[in-house]
Each structure stands twice: as C-alpha cells, then as structure tokens.
Design an enzyme around this catalytic site. Structure first.
Site, PDB file in Angstrom:
ATOM      1  N   GLY A  93       0.486  -1.661  -0.151  1.00  0.00           N
ATOM      2  CA  GLY A  93      -0.086  -0.049  -0.549  1.00  0.00           C
ATOM      3  C   GLY A  93       0.987   1.027   0.031  1.00  0.00           C
ATOM      4  O   GLY A  93       0.604   2.549  -0.854  1.00  0.00           O
ATOM      5  N   ASP A 314      -0.216  -0.180  13.153  1.00  0.00           N
ATOM      6  CA  ASP A 314       0.241  -1.467  12.595  1.00  0.00           C
ATOM      7  C   ASP A 314       0.688  -2.559  13.712  1.00  0.00           C
ATOM      8  O   ASP A 314      -0.034  -3.913  13.210  1.00  0.00           O
ATOM      9  CB  ASP A 314       1.891  -1.988  11.988  1.00  0.00           C
ATOM     10  CG  ASP A 314       1.378  -0.978  10.639  1.00  0.00           C
ATOM     11  OD1 ASP A 314      -0.036  -0.207  10.001  1.00  0.00           O
ATOM     12  OD2 ASP A 314       2.535  -0.270  10.000  1.00  0.00           O
TER      13      ASP A 314
HETATM   14  C1  S3P Z   1       2.858   3.824   6.565  1.00  0.00           C
HETATM   15  C2  S3P Z   1       1.678   3.812   6.389  1.00  0.00           C
HETATM   16  C3  S3P Z   1       0.484   3.082   7.303  1.00  0.00           C
HETATM   17  C4  S3P Z   1       0.850   2.008   7.697  1.00  0.00           C
HETATM   18  C5  S3P Z   1       1.804   1.333   6.897  1.00  0.00           C
HETATM   19  C6  S3P Z   1       2.784   1.814   6.612  1.00  0.00           C
HETATM   20  C7  S3P Z   1       3.285   4.315   5.477  1.00  0.00           C
HETATM   21  O1  S3P Z   1      -0.585   3.028   6.617  1.00  0.00           O
HETATM   22  O2  S3P Z   1       0.118   1.072   8.396  1.00  0.00           O
HETATM   23  O3  S3P Z   1       2.093   0.468   7.109  1.00  0.00           O
HETATM   24  O4  S3P Z   1       5.175   3.802   5.649  1.00  0.00           O
HETATM   25  O5  S3P Z   1       3.125   5.459   5.432  1.00  0.00           O
HETATM   26  P1  S3P Z   1      -2.062   4.177   6.321  1.00  0.00           P
HETATM   27  O6  S3P Z   1      -1.191   5.655   5.790  1.00  0.00           O
HETATM   28  O7  S3P Z   1      -2.894   3.715   5.622  1.00  0.00           O
HETATM   29  O8  S3P Z   1      -2.100   5.158   7.712  1.00  0.00           O
END
Ligand code: S3P
EC number: 2.5.1.19
Length: 425
Positions: A93, A314
């Site tokens: 993501g 997380d």
């Molecule tokens: C992350 C942000 C978080 C986290 C993901 C890593 C990042 O997600 O849960 O594992 O590296 O910016 P969200 O921005 O959706 O909260």
C-alpha cells in the site's frame, strides 16, 4: 508453515530488520534525487523490493550491494522514463499510494497494479486530493481501485484537510507538492508517522512540519544522500510481545527506531503494566534510534483509542494477542482504519484468535478482548497478511498445545527471518 508452542521463560538480545516505511522512502526519494543515494540497513522484504522494481522499470539504476545495502543512482524527476509494462506494487500500500503522488507531477504515463489484497484497498483517499491538484488519474471504478493509471502533468498546490490520519495520504500529497505550483499543505486529524517529513530535509528539501500540519513549497529538487535505516519497531513489537506472553521473560531489541509517532505500542504495553525501558543511543537521518527492553509483569486490560491509534496502527493484531493474557478487558476503539489494511484486521484478528479459544468481540471500530484466557493449540492462517501470521505465531508462546500457522510466506513482506528469530528465543 510455522509451528509454535508454549515457551519456558527466556532472556534474549536481538536486532530486527530495517524499518519498512523508511526503506520505501529511501528508495523513492533516492530515485528522484540528483546524484547517488547509499542506503544501509535496508529492509529486504517483499514490499520494499517491489518499490525497487517499480523504479527500475522506470529506468532508475538501483543496485543491491548486499542484502541490506543499496545504491540508487537518481537523475532527478526528469530521469524517470515511461515503463513498458505496468508497475507491480505487489502487496504494498505504501508503494502505490506514495507513487501515485510522486508520478502525478512527472510528465510520463504509468499503470499501477498489485496483488489481490491491493485490488481491494481504497485508492480514492489519495486520488481525490490529487485530482484537486490537477492530477490526471483514472482506474477501476473511477479510480477507487487498481488497476490505476496516471498521466503526470502540471499540478497546483492545495490545502487539504485529510479525513484520516494516514502517513500514506500525507506523504503522497507532499510528494505531489514537490512538483506543484505554490504551497501544498496537509492537515490531519491526529499525527501519523512523520518519516517523510524527517527524511526529505536530508535530501535538501525544505518543509515546515508542525504536528498535524505540514507545508511544502513546490518546485524543489532532491539531492542524493546517505541513509541509515533503523530496525523496524513494528517488527520489534512481535519480539517484545513474545516476552510478555511468557512470565519471567525479558528481551532487548537493539538499534530500533524510536520515533515517537511509532512508539504507541510501547506506551500501550506500559499502560498494561509491562516494564518497558528505552534508551536512545543515536540519531540516524533525523530518526531517534536505540534499545528497548521489556520484562513480563502481571498485565492488565486497557482502553486504547484516540490519537494513540495512528501511533500503533500496525501493532494492533499483536496487541490483541497480548491482551488475551492480561487480567480484565481490553477495549480497542477508533481503529476503523484496520478494516482497510492488508486484510480487514478487525475481522482476521478476531477470527484467528477465536480458533485458539480467545474471547474476542468485533466492534465497528475495534475489538474487545476478555483477558486471562488459557489459549489452546490450533490451526491458524495468515490470510496473506504478514502481521496476522506473525501475531498468531507469537500467540503459540502461551498456548497449551501447538499453534500451526499457514500462509507464512506473507511474513517476508516486512520481516524476513521471522521464523528463525523466534526459534532462537
Ligand atoms: C505507512 C503508513 C501506514 C501504515 C503502513 C505504512 C507508511 O498506513 O499502516 O504500514 O509507510 O506511510 P496508513 O497511511 O494507511 O495509515
């Protein structure tokens, strides 16, 4: 497959692989910087390797000097070339959301795809504000989901009030803002992890970060630098939790990132009555780094919510596992974001813990866990989600029978070597 079972008290000092969030950013920023970026302590997990491959597809020279050392030869934003095939972010993501922002202001066309989990995760949270900046993005269901295409072009800075505390949304817009006209301001309801704000100045970028508001000026370029990545506190959390699952145990994790936007899990463990000691020994790339020691005391249930949630988002699956061993009830609320992670983690955490006899109730925005249960052995599944798989493997440390976890290849996403490390404890 991993099999774990009840442990005798142990004492250990360990290190964990590099921070996932920082590793992604080091590649991305290095790829669009002018000059060479040398990265040490890089996480060779599947997600970060996806980021490397995407930029290699766009013509950036990225060399793995060893498992954890990487050299990126950036040629500025202009150095990015159109890839001949879709950029595949795999399960990541962070890769897709940050790249959508980064690519929106670069005059090339890109298609982004990922695995089945990515195909279910919401992209509108970044697509909507990027379109407000003038980005040309289209994708399945009007850009809600992958596959998603972006034709980079001129952008206008905006002021965006994000409805969610998300570092991916914030970082996406800041990266777009680098190529926008005027200032881009992002405000969020609670502060999310601030690695982007801490790392960009090392690449020569000026920005103003003020808790829940960040401002960046458009038209800035990056210069290559050296990055040293601390251990990932999100990975350390599984090892610390292992000590909390076995009374009489103590564990120290060395050289781990202690950025306050990430240490919510340590606060939660303390609130539960655990003895948690931290010592900051250095600053690497503007990030505090040090050692954490946790000893198992009698734990009690707690209520977790509000601004603490983004600081431990997380770690909620493993926190839920620890809560099964605390006296009394643990309530986790304001955590609806869990539903749109690699899996719906409210559902998968509850489902897998119940297989071991835990008493867990799902709510709209979290979980209610009745503590003090003797977990039984059982057959669990990661659902393709690294953190669910690792949480269940650690649950086995306090179970009366063997806990078998299937789908363990997912753990390579963030914690290569997890099985070997817990076998040593
Ligand atoms: C992350 C942000 C978080 C986290 C993901 C890593 C990042 O997600 O849960 O594992 O590296 O910016 P969200 O921005 O959706 O909260």
């Amino acid at each position: 497959m991993i099999r774990t079972s009840q442990r005798k008290p142990f004492r250990a000092t360990v290190t964990v692989p590099g921070d996932k969030s920082i590793s992604h950013r080091s590649i991305m920023f290095g790829a669009v910087a002018n000059g060479t970026t040398e990265i040490e302590g890089f996480l060779p997990g599947a997600d970060c390797l996806s980021t490397i491959r995407c930029f290699q597809q766009m013509g950036v020279e990225i060399e793995r000097l060893s498992e954890t050392a990487v050299r990126v030869r950036g040629r500025g934003f202009e150095g990015l070339k159109e890839a001949a095939s879709p950029l595949d972010v795999g399960n990541s993501g962070t890769t897709i959301r940050l790249m959508l922002g980064l690519l929106s202001g670069v005059p090339i066309y890109s298609t982004l795809i990922g695995d089945e989990s990515i195909a279910r995760r919401p992209m509108k949270r970044v697509v909507d504000p990027l379109r407000k900046m003038g980005a040309r993005i289209d994708g399945r269901e009007d850009g809600r989901f992958t596959p998603i295409g972006v034709r980079g072009g001129a952008l206008q800075g905006i002021t965006y009030e994000s409805p969610v505390a998300s570092a991916q949304v914030k970082s996406c817009l800041l990266l777009a803002g680098l190529n926008a006209e005027g200032d881009t301001v992002v405000r969020e309801p609670a502060q999310s992890r601030d690695h982007t704000e801490r790392m960009l100045p090392g690449f020569g970028v000026e920005l103003e970060a003020n808790g829940t508001e960040v401002r960046i000026k458009g038209g800035q370029t990056l210069t290559g630098t050296k990055v040293r990545v601390p251990g990932d506190i999100s990975s350390a959390a599984f090892i610390l939790a292992a000590a909390l699952m076995v009374p009489g145990s103590q564990v120290t994790v060395e050289h781990v990132g202690l950025n306050p936007t990430r240490t919510g899990i340590l606060d939660a463990f303390r609130m539960m009555g655990a003895e948690v000691r931290t010592e900051i020994t250095a600053h690497w790339c503007n990030e505090p780094v040090g050692n954490v020691t946790v000893s198992c005391n009698d734990l009690h249930g707690v209520e977790i919510g509000g601004a603490l949630i983004p600081r431990l988002i997380d770690e909620i699956p493993i926190l839920a596992v620890v809560a099964t061993q605390a006296h009394g009830t643990t309530v986790i609320k304001d955590a609806q974001e869990l539903k749109v992670k690699e899996t719906n983690r409210i559902a998968t955490t509850a489902k897998e813990l119940r297989k071991l006899g835990a008493s867990v109730e799902e709510t709209e925005d979290g979980l209610i866990i009745e503590g003090g249960t003797q977990l039984s052995g059982g057959h669990c599944h990661s659902h393709g989600d690294h953190r669910i798989g690792m949480a269940m493997a650690i649950a086995g440390f306090a179970a009366s029978g063997d806990v078998v976890v299937e789908g363990t290849e997912a753990m390579d996403v963030s914690f290569p070597g997890f099985a070997g490390l817990i076998a040593q404890l």
